[in-house]
Write a protein that holds these residues in place. Structure first.
Motif, PDB file in Angstrom:
ATOM      1  N   ASP A 161     -26.085 -29.794 -14.532  1.00 35.55           N
ATOM      2  CA  ASP A 161     -26.336 -30.489 -13.386  1.00 35.55           C
ATOM      3  C   ASP A 161     -24.663 -30.628 -12.713  1.00 35.55           C
ATOM      4  O   ASP A 161     -24.155 -30.797 -11.144  1.00 35.55           O
ATOM      5  CB  ASP A 161     -27.064 -31.946 -13.054  1.00 35.55           C
ATOM      6  CG  ASP A 161     -28.608 -31.789 -14.091  1.00 35.55           C
ATOM      7  OD1 ASP A 161     -29.061 -30.353 -13.242  1.00 35.55           O
ATOM      8  OD2 ASP A 161     -29.218 -32.322 -13.973  1.00 35.55           O
ATOM      9  N   ALA A 162     -24.480 -31.428 -13.644  1.00 35.15           N
ATOM     10  CA  ALA A 162     -22.242 -31.678 -13.805  1.00 35.15           C
ATOM     11  C   ALA A 162     -21.529 -30.664 -12.494  1.00 35.15           C
ATOM     12  O   ALA A 162     -20.375 -30.879 -11.533  1.00 35.15           O
ATOM     13  CB  ALA A 162     -22.010 -32.640 -13.909  1.00 35.15           C
ATOM     14  N   ARG A 163     -21.403 -30.076 -13.219  1.00 36.93           N
ATOM     15  CA  ARG A 163     -20.644 -28.438 -13.161  1.00 36.93           C
ATOM     16  C   ARG A 163     -21.292 -28.187 -12.131  1.00 36.93           C
ATOM     17  O   ARG A 163     -20.718 -27.598 -10.751  1.00 36.93           O
ATOM     18  CB  ARG A 163     -21.117 -27.788 -14.378  1.00 36.93           C
ATOM     19  CG  ARG A 163     -19.937 -26.657 -13.870  1.00 36.93           C
ATOM     20  CD  ARG A 163     -20.034 -25.660 -15.477  1.00 36.93           C
ATOM     21  NE  ARG A 163     -19.216 -24.907 -14.788  1.00 36.93           N
ATOM     22  CZ  ARG A 163     -18.033 -24.304 -15.616  1.00 36.93           C
ATOM     23  NH1 ARG A 163     -17.294 -25.134 -16.094  1.00 36.93           N
ATOM     24  NH2 ARG A 163     -16.586 -23.240 -14.782  1.00 36.93           N
ATOM     25  N   GLY A 164     -22.503 -27.853 -11.212  1.00 33.83           N
ATOM     26  CA  GLY A 164     -23.306 -27.030 -10.073  1.00 33.83           C
ATOM     27  C   GLY A 164     -22.624 -28.035  -9.344  1.00 33.83           C
ATOM     28  O   GLY A 164     -22.359 -27.774  -8.123  1.00 33.83           O
ATOM     29  N   TYR A 165     -22.353 -29.265  -9.203  1.00 32.54           N
ATOM     30  CA  TYR A 165     -21.732 -30.246  -8.251  1.00 32.54           C
ATOM     31  C   TYR A 165     -20.381 -30.421  -8.075  1.00 32.54           C
ATOM     32  O   TYR A 165     -20.188 -30.095  -6.154  1.00 32.54           O
ATOM     33  CB  TYR A 165     -22.629 -31.668  -8.361  1.00 32.54           C
ATOM     34  CG  TYR A 165     -24.545 -32.431  -7.920  1.00 32.54           C
ATOM     35  CD1 TYR A 165     -23.723 -32.816  -6.693  1.00 32.54           C
ATOM     36  CD2 TYR A 165     -24.896 -32.037  -8.965  1.00 32.54           C
ATOM     37  CE1 TYR A 165     -25.291 -33.128  -6.058  1.00 32.54           C
ATOM     38  CE2 TYR A 165     -26.659 -32.330  -7.963  1.00 32.54           C
ATOM     39  CZ  TYR A 165     -26.556 -33.340  -7.293  1.00 32.54           C
ATOM     40  OH  TYR A 165     -27.887 -33.215  -6.761  1.00 32.54           O
ATOM     41  N   TRP A 166     -20.260 -30.341  -8.851  1.00 32.43           N
ATOM     42  CA  TRP A 166     -17.971 -30.301  -9.141  1.00 32.43           C
ATOM     43  C   TRP A 166     -17.726 -28.755  -7.937  1.00 32.43           C
ATOM     44  O   TRP A 166     -17.569 -28.771  -7.345  1.00 32.43           O
ATOM     45  CB  TRP A 166     -17.899 -29.889 -10.091  1.00 32.43           C
ATOM     46  CG  TRP A 166     -16.672 -30.540 -10.263  1.00 32.43           C
ATOM     47  CD1 TRP A 166     -15.518 -31.650 -10.525  1.00 32.43           C
ATOM     48  CD2 TRP A 166     -15.286 -28.906  -9.649  1.00 32.43           C
ATOM     49  NE1 TRP A 166     -14.445 -31.111 -10.488  1.00 32.43           N
ATOM     50  CE2 TRP A 166     -14.631 -29.828 -10.430  1.00 32.43           C
ATOM     51  CE3 TRP A 166     -15.214 -27.875 -10.108  1.00 32.43           C
ATOM     52  CZ2 TRP A 166     -13.075 -28.486 -10.414  1.00 32.43           C
ATOM     53  CZ3 TRP A 166     -14.398 -27.462 -10.188  1.00 32.43           C
ATOM     54  CH2 TRP A 166     -13.376 -27.239 -10.084  1.00 32.43           C
ATOM     55  N   LEU A 167     -18.556 -28.184  -8.166  1.00 31.72           N
ATOM     56  CA  LEU A 167     -18.636 -26.749  -8.014  1.00 31.72           C
ATOM     57  C   LEU A 167     -19.163 -26.993  -6.470  1.00 31.72           C
ATOM     58  O   LEU A 167     -18.297 -25.921  -5.928  1.00 31.72           O
ATOM     59  CB  LEU A 167     -19.252 -26.035  -8.493  1.00 31.72           C
ATOM     60  CG  LEU A 167     -18.263 -25.343  -9.779  1.00 31.72           C
ATOM     61  CD1 LEU A 167     -19.472 -23.848 -11.010  1.00 31.72           C
ATOM     62  CD2 LEU A 167     -17.294 -24.486  -9.986  1.00 31.72           C
ATOM     63  N   GLY A 168     -20.042 -27.118  -6.187  1.00 33.39           N
ATOM     64  CA  GLY A 168     -19.993 -26.991  -4.867  1.00 33.39           C
ATOM     65  C   GLY A 168     -19.346 -27.669  -4.458  1.00 33.39           C
ATOM     66  O   GLY A 168     -18.932 -28.211  -3.142  1.00 33.39           O
ATOM     67  N   GLY A 169     -19.289 -29.279  -4.345  1.00 34.64           N
ATOM     68  CA  GLY A 169     -17.976 -29.962  -3.471  1.00 34.64           C
ATOM     69  C   GLY A 169     -16.670 -29.407  -4.028  1.00 34.64           C
ATOM     70  O   GLY A 169     -15.826 -29.695  -2.671  1.00 34.64           O
ATOM     71  N   TRP A 170     -16.089 -28.443  -4.396  1.00 35.23           N
ATOM     72  CA  TRP A 170     -14.734 -27.638  -4.901  1.00 35.23           C
ATOM     73  C   TRP A 170     -15.209 -26.175  -4.223  1.00 35.23           C
ATOM     74  O   TRP A 170     -13.930 -26.666  -3.015  1.00 35.23           O
ATOM     75  CB  TRP A 170     -14.992 -26.506  -6.132  1.00 35.23           C
ATOM     76  CG  TRP A 170     -13.835 -25.946  -5.795  1.00 35.23           C
ATOM     77  CD1 TRP A 170     -12.584 -26.149  -6.723  1.00 35.23           C
ATOM     78  CD2 TRP A 170     -13.649 -24.684  -6.388  1.00 35.23           C
ATOM     79  NE1 TRP A 170     -11.756 -25.291  -6.598  1.00 35.23           N
ATOM     80  CE2 TRP A 170     -12.220 -24.290  -6.481  1.00 35.23           C
ATOM     81  CE3 TRP A 170     -15.562 -23.844  -5.597  1.00 35.23           C
ATOM     82  CZ2 TRP A 170     -12.375 -22.593  -6.086  1.00 35.23           C
ATOM     83  CZ3 TRP A 170     -14.536 -22.554  -5.815  1.00 35.23           C
ATOM     84  CH2 TRP A 170     -13.048 -21.587  -5.435  1.00 35.23           C
ATOM     85  N   ARG A 171     -16.628 -25.959  -3.555  1.00 34.08           N
ATOM     86  CA  ARG A 171     -16.391 -24.963  -2.382  1.00 34.08           C
ATOM     87  C   ARG A 171     -16.370 -25.499  -0.863  1.00 34.08           C
ATOM     88  O   ARG A 171     -14.935 -25.125  -0.513  1.00 34.08           O
ATOM     89  CB  ARG A 171     -17.877 -24.398  -2.603  1.00 34.08           C
ATOM     90  CG  ARG A 171     -17.504 -22.943  -3.035  1.00 34.08           C
ATOM     91  CD  ARG A 171     -19.363 -22.132  -3.637  1.00 34.08           C
ATOM     92  NE  ARG A 171     -19.452 -22.738  -4.083  1.00 34.08           N
ATOM     93  CZ  ARG A 171     -20.407 -22.138  -5.652  1.00 34.08           C
ATOM     94  NH1 ARG A 171     -20.951 -23.486  -5.078  1.00 34.08           N
ATOM     95  NH2 ARG A 171     -20.779 -22.282  -6.950  1.00 34.08           N
ATOM     96  N   GLU A 172     -16.546 -26.573  -1.039  1.00 34.32           N
ATOM     97  CA  GLU A 172     -16.697 -27.669  -0.090  1.00 34.32           C
ATOM     98  C   GLU A 172     -15.192 -27.724   0.851  1.00 34.32           C
ATOM     99  O   GLU A 172     -14.564 -27.632   1.347  1.00 34.32           O
ATOM    100  CB  GLU A 172     -17.499 -28.546   0.294  1.00 34.32           C
ATOM    101  CG  GLU A 172     -18.948 -28.480   0.175  1.00 34.32           C
ATOM    102  CD  GLU A 172     -19.053 -29.999   0.507  1.00 34.32           C
ATOM    103  OE1 GLU A 172     -19.129 -30.822   0.881  1.00 34.32           O
ATOM    104  OE2 GLU A 172     -20.812 -29.749   0.355  1.00 34.32           O
ATOM    105  N   GLY A 173     -14.865 -28.239  -0.390  1.00 31.30           N
ATOM    106  CA  GLY A 173     -12.613 -28.797  -0.220  1.00 31.30           C
ATOM    107  C   GLY A 173     -11.981 -27.215   0.183  1.00 31.30           C
ATOM    108  O   GLY A 173     -11.334 -27.905   0.899  1.00 31.30           O
ATOM    109  N   ARG A 174     -12.592 -26.233  -0.430  1.00 27.89           N
ATOM    110  CA  ARG A 174     -11.602 -25.076  -0.326  1.00 27.89           C
ATOM    111  C   ARG A 174     -11.554 -24.495   0.830  1.00 27.89           C
ATOM    112  O   ARG A 174     -10.607 -24.052   1.535  1.00 27.89           O
ATOM    113  CB  ARG A 174     -12.181 -23.979  -1.388  1.00 27.89           C
ATOM    114  CG  ARG A 174     -11.492 -22.496  -1.352  1.00 27.89           C
ATOM    115  CD  ARG A 174     -12.007 -21.422  -1.713  1.00 27.89           C
ATOM    116  NE  ARG A 174     -13.233 -21.233  -1.753  1.00 27.89           N
ATOM    117  CZ  ARG A 174     -13.673 -20.115  -2.074  1.00 27.89           C
ATOM    118  NH1 ARG A 174     -13.629 -19.788  -3.093  1.00 27.89           N
ATOM    119  NH2 ARG A 174     -15.170 -21.129  -1.946  1.00 27.89           N
ATOM    120  N   ASP A 175     -13.198 -24.943   1.558  1.00 29.05           N
ATOM    121  CA  ASP A 175     -13.430 -24.275   2.601  1.00 29.05           C
ATOM    122  C   ASP A 175     -13.298 -25.109   3.735  1.00 29.05           C
ATOM    123  O   ASP A 175     -12.292 -24.614   4.834  1.00 29.05           O
ATOM    124  CB  ASP A 175     -14.881 -24.063   3.456  1.00 29.05           C
ATOM    125  CG  ASP A 175     -15.705 -23.034   2.288  1.00 29.05           C
ATOM    126  OD1 ASP A 175     -14.739 -22.304   1.921  1.00 29.05           O
ATOM    127  OD2 ASP A 175     -17.085 -23.633   2.238  1.00 29.05           O
TER     128      ASP A 175
END
Length: 56
Positions: free
Chosen positions: A35-49
């Protein structure tokens, strides 16, 4: 209890967003739980974009 869990996941997403904005690799995710990893990666994708859009 639910609020605490939501806050933890929101924090993971926020930390991931900041990591993406700073150009860190997705491999640096500090979370092991799905769960936490999925949220972190989702935030990471948004930040990268966001970072890539700022560079245009």
């Amino acid at each position: 209890m639910k609020r605490q869990k939501r806050d933890r996941l929101e924090r993971a997403q926020s930390k991931g967003y900041h990591a993406g904005m700073n150009g860190r690799s997705a491999e640096t995710c500090p979370y092991q739980g799905t769960d936490a990893r999925g949220y972190w990666l989702g935030g990471w994708r948004e930040g990268r974009d966001s970072r890539l859009n700022m560079m245009k």
